[in-house]
Structure formats: structure tokens, C-alpha cells
Design an enzyme around this catalytic site. Structure first.
Site, PDB file in Angstrom:
ATOM      1  N   ASP A  86       8.063   5.263  -0.250  1.00  0.00           N
ATOM      2  CA  ASP A  86       8.647   6.418   0.445  1.00  0.00           C
ATOM      3  C   ASP A  86       8.119   6.599   1.864  1.00  0.00           C
ATOM      4  O   ASP A  86       8.266   7.672   2.461  1.00  0.00           O
ATOM      5  CB  ASP A  86       8.407   7.695  -0.365  1.00  0.00           C
ATOM      6  CG  ASP A  86       6.924   8.034  -0.506  1.00  0.00           C
ATOM      7  OD1 ASP A  86       6.070   7.227  -0.060  1.00  0.00           O
ATOM      8  OD2 ASP A  86       6.608   9.108  -1.060  1.00  0.00           O
ATOM      9  N   HIS A  91       0.826  -1.207   0.000  1.00  0.00           N
ATOM     10  CA  HIS A  91       0.000   0.000   0.000  1.00  0.00           C
ATOM     11  C   HIS A  91       0.863   1.260   0.000  1.00  0.00           C
ATOM     12  O   HIS A  91       0.448   2.297  -0.515  1.00  0.00           O
ATOM     13  CB  HIS A  91      -0.949   0.004   1.207  1.00  0.00           C
ATOM     14  CG  HIS A  91      -2.148  -0.857   1.011  1.00  0.00           C
ATOM     15  ND1 HIS A  91      -3.440  -0.429   1.274  1.00  0.00           N
ATOM     16  CD2 HIS A  91      -2.272  -2.137   0.569  1.00  0.00           C
ATOM     17  CE1 HIS A  91      -4.304  -1.417   1.000  1.00  0.00           C
ATOM     18  NE2 HIS A  91      -3.604  -2.456   0.578  1.00  0.00           N
ATOM     19  N   THR A 125      -2.735 -23.618   4.477  1.00  0.00           N
ATOM     20  CA  THR A 125      -1.482 -23.344   5.212  1.00  0.00           C
ATOM     21  C   THR A 125      -1.391 -21.835   5.466  1.00  0.00           C
ATOM     22  O   THR A 125      -0.536 -21.154   4.895  1.00  0.00           O
ATOM     23  CB  THR A 125      -0.246 -23.820   4.407  1.00  0.00           C
ATOM     24  OG1 THR A 125      -0.271 -23.193   3.106  1.00  0.00           O
ATOM     25  CG2 THR A 125      -0.235 -25.323   4.233  1.00  0.00           C
ATOM     26  N   VAL A 159       1.313   3.940  -3.923  1.00  0.00           N
ATOM     27  CA  VAL A 159       0.901   5.353  -3.879  1.00  0.00           C
ATOM     28  C   VAL A 159       2.139   6.214  -3.646  1.00  0.00           C
ATOM     29  O   VAL A 159       2.781   6.109  -2.602  1.00  0.00           O
ATOM     30  CB  VAL A 159      -0.117   5.595  -2.739  1.00  0.00           C
ATOM     31  CG1 VAL A 159      -0.579   7.055  -2.753  1.00  0.00           C
ATOM     32  CG2 VAL A 159      -1.313   4.649  -2.871  1.00  0.00           C
ATOM     33  N   ASP A 199      -5.497 -18.140   2.841  1.00  0.00           N
ATOM     34  CA  ASP A 199      -5.092 -19.494   2.454  1.00  0.00           C
ATOM     35  C   ASP A 199      -5.546 -20.429   3.570  1.00  0.00           C
ATOM     36  O   ASP A 199      -4.907 -20.508   4.619  1.00  0.00           O
ATOM     37  CB  ASP A 199      -3.568 -19.544   2.265  1.00  0.00           C
ATOM     38  CG  ASP A 199      -3.025 -20.961   2.066  1.00  0.00           C
ATOM     39  OD1 ASP A 199      -3.824 -21.915   2.104  1.00  0.00           O
ATOM     40  OD2 ASP A 199      -1.806 -21.094   1.877  1.00  0.00           O
ATOM     41  N   HIS A 213      -1.005 -13.406  -0.920  1.00  0.00           N
ATOM     42  CA  HIS A 213      -2.218 -13.816  -0.206  1.00  0.00           C
ATOM     43  C   HIS A 213      -2.102 -15.224   0.367  1.00  0.00           C
ATOM     44  O   HIS A 213      -3.040 -15.728   0.974  1.00  0.00           O
ATOM     45  CB  HIS A 213      -3.447 -13.748  -1.138  1.00  0.00           C
ATOM     46  CG  HIS A 213      -3.985 -12.367  -1.325  1.00  0.00           C
ATOM     47  ND1 HIS A 213      -4.963 -12.058  -2.235  1.00  0.00           N
ATOM     48  CD2 HIS A 213      -3.664 -11.197  -0.714  1.00  0.00           C
ATOM     49  CE1 HIS A 213      -5.231 -10.770  -2.180  1.00  0.00           C
ATOM     50  NE2 HIS A 213      -4.452 -10.221  -1.270  1.00  0.00           N
ATOM     51  N   ASP A 262       3.910 -20.167   0.790  1.00  0.00           N
ATOM     52  CA  ASP A 262       4.116 -21.246  -0.182  1.00  0.00           C
ATOM     53  C   ASP A 262       3.228 -20.993  -1.397  1.00  0.00           C
ATOM     54  O   ASP A 262       2.691 -19.895  -1.553  1.00  0.00           O
ATOM     55  CB  ASP A 262       3.813 -22.617   0.460  1.00  0.00           C
ATOM     56  CG  ASP A 262       2.431 -22.668   1.114  1.00  0.00           C
ATOM     57  OD1 ASP A 262       1.556 -21.838   0.761  1.00  0.00           O
ATOM     58  OD2 ASP A 262       2.208 -23.538   1.982  1.00  0.00           O
ATOM     59  N   GLY A 291       5.032   5.860  -4.648  1.00  0.00           N
ATOM     60  CA  GLY A 291       6.276   5.097  -4.599  1.00  0.00           C
ATOM     61  C   GLY A 291       6.627   4.677  -3.177  1.00  0.00           C
ATOM     62  O   GLY A 291       5.951   5.034  -2.218  1.00  0.00           O
TER      63      GLY A 291
END
Length: 326
Positions: free
Chosen positions: A68, A60, A244, A64, A241, A188, A249, A66
Site C-alpha cells: 500500500d 519491505h 553475476t 508491513v 551474488d 538476492h 539468474d 500489505g
């Protein structure tokens, strides 16, 4: 002819990126690696969701303005900052906390030397590695940005209900390829999503069926049970997930093939003809996924970086050293 060729090659590298280096703190803060690693290890052991939260925080931030550290700035009466944009309100407190801890330790060891944006990039890599993901080199020397405005966030971070065409364009505008988009989505494989992010897939999906038929039926039943009170309890969530959840993975991609993806955007990755072959590749080859995820993260981590007078080294990660005009 060698000189003009080298000169042209140099010109093809964005000037800000050319100032970054792997050993940027070797002389100025020799224990940088060790201090960051100790801070993230302690935090991850105490709060196992820190890794996923920090990866999301980093993403995030970079998408937006870069990479920074603009997302770390707190709002005040004069400025509504990045972190208070609607899409950023669910960013994890543990992720902000681990950066504060590392910054505090670094300020004691080498005051005024290490930027918050470098800490965030390095901590993200260390946490990914800690939960089983690939190691990749992090170039250092970023400066912290002077701008953090909630009004500039919208349109730069994908929303779960966006079409795949919209998501692809958003990333392409920043120079990312289809493979890189799918690889980055593989993050994710750790973490969770709040029920409100996928409630439209499990409640009142259509007049014919309450749940999205693309979701594995038993999984849909379990999600409906987990999220039953989500309108009253906004903290209700489910693992991205389910197989796991704490391990980095390629199971996320295997889950997508089985109808075990939570978000609409996850489902689109597995069904859109442009991205499905890549999902199938990563589902069958974890080594390939790790290689391409590493490449994509290296590329993301230098997107829009500030160097030299373009930024500063903040004393505190949540505040500019002095006010600047946007």
C-alpha cells in the site's frame, strides 16, 4: 447448481484482490505501462543498483500493512513513518527516486489517477525483467494506504540473524509456503548487503575460528579485506551474488551450495533440511526458479492490498493527501 458453486468460488477470493485487474488503467491512463517503463529504464541505466534496491523496497512495503506504499511516506513531527524504522534505514535512495520520477511523469499525463502502490509494483516487475529476470503479470488497482508507522514494522520483515523456524513462521503467518519463501529469497541474486549485516560471520565468529567455517575460505579472506573498516565506514558492502551481481539468474542458489552466501539467513536456507532440497532444485533448474519466483511475486504483490475507500491515490508518494488516524 452452477450459481452457488460460482458464488462460493467468488467468496474464496479476497474482496480487495477481486477489484484488481491487468487493464485497470487502459481507459483512465492508457500510457501507464510506457511511462513507468521509460522512467525505470532511464534510472536503471544511470544507477545500476536501482533494480535490487526497488525489489527490496517493494518487499519491505508489502510485508508491513500489505502492498500500500506505506514505506514511501516521509516522517514528520506528528508521525514516525515506516521508512524510519531501524530495519528500513538502509533502503536505497535510488529506489525511492525511481518511484518519484515515475509518479511525476504520470501526474503530468493523467493527474490523480495512478496510485503510488501500483507504480511500485509495476516498477519492481519492470526492473526485474530489465536485469534478466522473468516477466510476470501485475494486477493493478491498488490504493495507497492511510497508515505508516515505524512502530508497526518490527516482526514483519526477516532479520539476517533470525532462525529458519522464525523466518518460516513469519512468512507462513502471511500465507506463504516454503517454496515461495526460498523463491523470494532468490531476489538476492542482485544487489548487495552492508558489511554490518554479515560481520558476525567474518570477524570474531567464535573462540576457535574468526570466520564461519561454512564460508568458502578464500571468499572469507576477501570479505574480511572488503569490510576491514566497516565499523568506521557504514557504507562498506559486498555483492549478494559475487559471480553475476548485476544479472537476475539462479547463481545465488549455486553460490549457496559452494559456501558463497553472505548472510546467516542465506546459509540457513542451504543447510536447513526443510529448505535445502528447494535450494538444490533452483540451483540446478533456472526455469523452475523463474516460474516459482514469478508465482511468488504475483502472490506477494496482492498481499494486503487496499481498494476503494480503504485507501487513496496520493498526490505525492511521500505524503498522505490528508491526515488520518491509525
Amino acid at each position: 447448481m452452477a450459481f452457488p458453486l460460482l458464488f462460493l468460488l467468488f467468496l474464496s477470493i479476497p474482496f480487495s484482490e477481486s477489484k484488481l485487474s491487468l487493464d485497470y488503467y487502459k481507459k483512465k491512463c492508457p500510457d501507464f505501462d510506457k511511462i513507468v517503463r521509460e522512467a525505470v529504464t532511464t534510472k536503471q541505466i544511470a544507477s545500476p543498483t536501482t533494480a535490487a534496491g526497488t525489489v527490496r523496497l517493494f518487499f519491505h512495503d508489502c510485508m508491513v500493512e500489505g502492498c500500500d506504499a506505506s514505506v514511501l511516506i516521509s516522517s514528520n513531527s506528528f508521525n514516525k513513518a515506516d521508512r524510519d524504522a531501524d530495519i528500513n534505514l538502509s533502503l536505497a535512495g535510488d529506489a525511492f527516486d525511481v518511484i518519484v520520477r515515475a509518479k511525476t511523469a504520470l501526474e503530468l499525463a493523467c493527474p490523480g489517477i495512478v496510485s503510488c502502490s501500483d507504480i511500485l509494483a509495476q516498477a519492481t516487475r519492470d526492473l526485474i525483467t530489465m536485469v534478466g529476470g522473468p516477466f510476470y503479470p501485475v494486477s493493478l488497482g491498488r490504493k495507497d494506504g492511510f497508515v505508516s508507522l515505524a512502530s508497526r514494522v518490527e516482526g514483519h520483515i526477516p532479520r539476517t540473524n533470525m532462525s529458519m523456524t522464525h523466518i518460516i513462521k513469519m512468512f507462513a503467518d502471511k500465507g506463504f509456503t516454503l517454496k515461495e519463501i526460498v523463491a523470494l529469497s532468490g531476489a538476492h541474486t542482485i544487489g548487495f548487503s552492508h558489511c554490518k549485516e554479515f560481520s558476525d560471520r567474518i570477524f570474531n565468529y567464535s573462540k576457535k575460528t574468526p570466520t564461519d567455517p561454512a564460508i568458502y575460505p578464500k571468499f572469507a579472506v576477501a570479505l574480511r579485506k572488503t569490510c576491514a573498516n566497516y565499523t568506521k565506514d557504514h557504507t562498506m558492502s559486498a555483492f549478494n551474488d559475487v559471480m553475476t551481481p548485476g544479472k537476475f539468474d539462479n547463481m545465488y542458489f549455486q553460490n549457496l551450495q559452494r559456501g558463497l552466501g553472505l548472510l546467516t539467513s542465506d546459509h540457513l536456507l542451504a543447510t536447513d533440511p526443510r529448505t535445502r532440497p528447494i535450494v538444490d532444485l533452483y540451483a540446478s533448474d533456472q526455469t523452475m526458479f523463474f516460474q516459482e519466483f514469478s508465482h511468488a511475486m504475483e502472490k506477494l504483490s496482492v498481499y494486503g492490498v487496499k481498494t476503494g475507500p480503504q485507501g487513496e491515490v496520493r498526490h505525492r508518494c511521500d505524503a498522505f493527501n490528508r491526515p488520518h488516524k491509525a
